[in-house]
Design a protein around this motif. Structure first.
Motif, PDB file in Angstrom:
ATOM      1  N   MET A  94       0.875  -1.300   0.082  1.00  0.00           N
ATOM      2  CA  MET A  94      -0.055   0.197   0.129  1.00  0.00           C
ATOM      3  C   MET A  94       0.942   1.299   0.091  1.00  0.00           C
ATOM      4  O   MET A  94       1.875   1.247   0.649  1.00  0.00           O
ATOM      5  N   THR A  95       0.385   2.264  -0.756  1.00  0.00           N
ATOM      6  CA  THR A  95       1.041   3.547  -0.885  1.00  0.00           C
ATOM      7  C   THR A  95       0.310   4.447  -0.250  1.00  0.00           C
ATOM      8  O   THR A  95      -1.066   4.371  -0.217  1.00  0.00           O
ATOM      9  N   VAL A  96       0.927   5.265   0.665  1.00  0.00           N
ATOM     10  CA  VAL A  96      -0.049   6.450   1.535  1.00  0.00           C
ATOM     11  C   VAL A  96       0.082   7.576   0.684  1.00  0.00           C
ATOM     12  O   VAL A  96       1.253   8.405   0.556  1.00  0.00           O
ATOM     13  N   HIS A  97      -1.114   8.274   0.499  1.00  0.00           N
ATOM     14  CA  HIS A  97      -1.067   9.586  -0.242  1.00  0.00           C
ATOM     15  C   HIS A  97      -1.542  10.524   0.763  1.00  0.00           C
ATOM     16  O   HIS A  97      -2.495  10.454   1.266  1.00  0.00           O
ATOM     17  N   SER A  98      -0.746  11.477   1.143  1.00  0.00           N
ATOM     18  CA  SER A  98      -0.982  12.473   2.382  1.00  0.00           C
ATOM     19  C   SER A  98      -1.642  13.769   1.764  1.00  0.00           C
ATOM     20  O   SER A  98      -1.453  13.784   0.618  1.00  0.00           O
ATOM     21  N   GLY A  99      -2.535  14.437   2.540  1.00  0.00           N
ATOM     22  CA  GLY A  99      -2.830  15.852   2.175  1.00  0.00           C
ATOM     23  C   GLY A  99      -4.010  16.350   3.147  1.00  0.00           C
ATOM     24  O   GLY A  99      -3.814  16.215   4.180  1.00  0.00           O
ATOM     25  N   GLY A 100      -4.754  17.206   2.682  1.00  0.00           N
ATOM     26  CA  GLY A 100      -5.558  17.935   3.562  1.00  0.00           C
ATOM     27  C   GLY A 100      -5.982  19.219   2.978  1.00  0.00           C
ATOM     28  O   GLY A 100      -5.649  19.642   1.963  1.00  0.00           O
ATOM     29  N   CYS A 101      -6.350  20.118   4.056  1.00  0.00           N
ATOM     30  CA  CYS A 101      -6.914  21.304   3.507  1.00  0.00           C
ATOM     31  C   CYS A 101      -5.678  22.262   3.379  1.00  0.00           C
ATOM     32  O   CYS A 101      -4.761  21.746   3.864  1.00  0.00           O
ATOM     33  N   HIS A 102      -5.816  23.436   3.123  1.00  0.00           N
ATOM     34  CA  HIS A 102      -4.919  24.474   3.160  1.00  0.00           C
ATOM     35  C   HIS A 102      -4.281  25.089   4.237  1.00  0.00           C
ATOM     36  O   HIS A 102      -3.042  25.069   4.646  1.00  0.00           O
TER      37      HIS A 102
ATOM     38  N   GLY B 183      -4.373  23.368   7.169  1.00  0.00           N
ATOM     39  CA  GLY B 183      -3.843  22.297   8.107  1.00  0.00           C
ATOM     40  C   GLY B 183      -4.808  21.644   9.003  1.00  0.00           C
ATOM     41  O   GLY B 183      -4.429  20.766   9.809  1.00  0.00           O
ATOM     42  N   ASN B 184      -6.031  22.189   8.993  1.00  0.00           N
ATOM     43  CA  ASN B 184      -6.969  21.863  10.133  1.00  0.00           C
ATOM     44  C   ASN B 184      -7.366  20.439   9.861  1.00  0.00           C
ATOM     45  O   ASN B 184      -7.625  19.526  10.770  1.00  0.00           O
ATOM     46  N   ILE B 185      -7.479  19.875   8.576  1.00  0.00           N
ATOM     47  CA  ILE B 185      -8.041  18.671   8.261  1.00  0.00           C
ATOM     48  C   ILE B 185      -6.799  17.890   7.517  1.00  0.00           C
ATOM     49  O   ILE B 185      -6.286  18.571   6.539  1.00  0.00           O
ATOM     50  N   ARG B 186      -6.527  17.001   7.869  1.00  0.00           N
ATOM     51  CA  ARG B 186      -5.365  16.117   7.249  1.00  0.00           C
ATOM     52  C   ARG B 186      -5.990  14.867   6.771  1.00  0.00           C
ATOM     53  O   ARG B 186      -6.915  14.161   7.298  1.00  0.00           O
ATOM     54  N   LEU B 187      -5.268  14.352   5.553  1.00  0.00           N
ATOM     55  CA  LEU B 187      -5.814  13.020   4.804  1.00  0.00           C
ATOM     56  C   LEU B 187      -4.682  12.180   4.969  1.00  0.00           C
ATOM     57  O   LEU B 187      -3.647  12.611   4.457  1.00  0.00           O
ATOM     58  N   SER B 188      -5.205  10.817   5.093  1.00  0.00           N
ATOM     59  CA  SER B 188      -4.335   9.684   4.698  1.00  0.00           C
ATOM     60  C   SER B 188      -4.921   8.577   3.984  1.00  0.00           C
ATOM     61  O   SER B 188      -5.893   7.915   4.484  1.00  0.00           O
ATOM     62  N   PHE B 189      -4.565   8.426   2.585  1.00  0.00           N
ATOM     63  CA  PHE B 189      -5.343   7.913   1.666  1.00  0.00           C
ATOM     64  C   PHE B 189      -4.449   6.535   1.211  1.00  0.00           C
ATOM     65  O   PHE B 189      -3.268   6.895   0.694  1.00  0.00           O
ATOM     66  N   SER B 190      -4.757   5.158   1.792  1.00  0.00           N
ATOM     67  CA  SER B 190      -3.552   4.183   1.576  1.00  0.00           C
ATOM     68  C   SER B 190      -4.537   3.446   0.237  1.00  0.00           C
ATOM     69  O   SER B 190      -5.699   3.120   0.324  1.00  0.00           O
ATOM     70  N   SER B 191      -3.542   3.150  -0.698  1.00  0.00           N
ATOM     71  CA  SER B 191      -4.058   2.454  -2.065  1.00  0.00           C
ATOM     72  C   SER B 191      -2.998   1.771  -2.375  1.00  0.00           C
ATOM     73  O   SER B 191      -1.680   2.064  -2.589  1.00  0.00           O
TER      74      SER B 191
ATOM     75  N   ASN C 184      -7.773  16.722  -5.541  1.00  0.00           N
ATOM     76  CA  ASN C 184      -6.983  18.065  -5.310  1.00  0.00           C
ATOM     77  C   ASN C 184      -6.559  18.341  -3.875  1.00  0.00           C
ATOM     78  O   ASN C 184      -5.707  19.228  -3.702  1.00  0.00           O
ATOM     79  N   ALA C 185      -7.064  17.609  -2.947  1.00  0.00           N
ATOM     80  CA  ALA C 185      -6.704  17.986  -1.501  1.00  0.00           C
ATOM     81  C   ALA C 185      -5.512  17.028  -1.169  1.00  0.00           C
ATOM     82  O   ALA C 185      -4.814  17.203   0.127  1.00  0.00           O
TER      83      ALA C 185
END
Length: 143
Positions: free
Chosen positions: A1-9, A11-19, A100-101
């Motif tokens: 699995m690769t983790v793609h990080s991100g979030g809002c501009h 930094g209040n919301i962070r994302l970690s998308f594993s695929s 985009n996030a």
């Protein structure tokens, strides 16, 4: 699995998308509803992947519902970025991530497929999301 990080501009919301899917070949959808069109949304999901959403300040998280009211659209109240949509609750919750996030959004280079879901019934929409969207966890600091 690769983790793609991100979030809002901000930094209040962070994302970690594993695929395990190659982001360059992953299907990207451009929903043509008025909300997604106005946000220039490019959405992705991997039914075998996982999304973790971390929120620093719940008061700055905007949850928006419209139409058939089958999903929560998550935006940051501080910077306005649309980051994900979630359908269902608890262990049954499924999500899409807004490409985009993501910090490495340029790797998701496949041309978005314009899609209209207007003809779906509430039941059809929920069934599609259960099968095609990915499992999600939401972590809110201090809770």
């Amino acid at each position: 699995m690769t983790v793609h990080s991100g979030g809002c501009h901000c930094g209040n919301i962070r994302l970690s998308f594993s695929s395990a899917l190659d982001p360059a070949g992953m299907e990207i959808r451009a929903c043509r509803c008025s909300f997604c069109t106005r946000h220039g949304s490019r959405a992705a999901a991997d039914a075998n992947g996982h999304l973790t959403i971390s929120v620093e300040d719940k008061a700055r998280l905007q949850v928006y519902r419209f139409g058939l009211r089958t999903a929560d659209y998550l935006l940051c109240r501080e910077c306005g970025v649309y980051v994900a949509a979630i359908a269902g609750d608890g262990a049954e919750a499924r999500a899409i991530v807004i490409v985009n996030a993501l910090d490495d959004r340029e790797q998701f280079s496949r041309e978005p497929i314009p899609i209209r879901y207007d003809a779906e019934s509430r039941e059809q929409r929920l069934a599609r999301r259960r099968s095609a969207w990915m499992p999600v966890n939401i972590e809110i600091e201090g809770i």
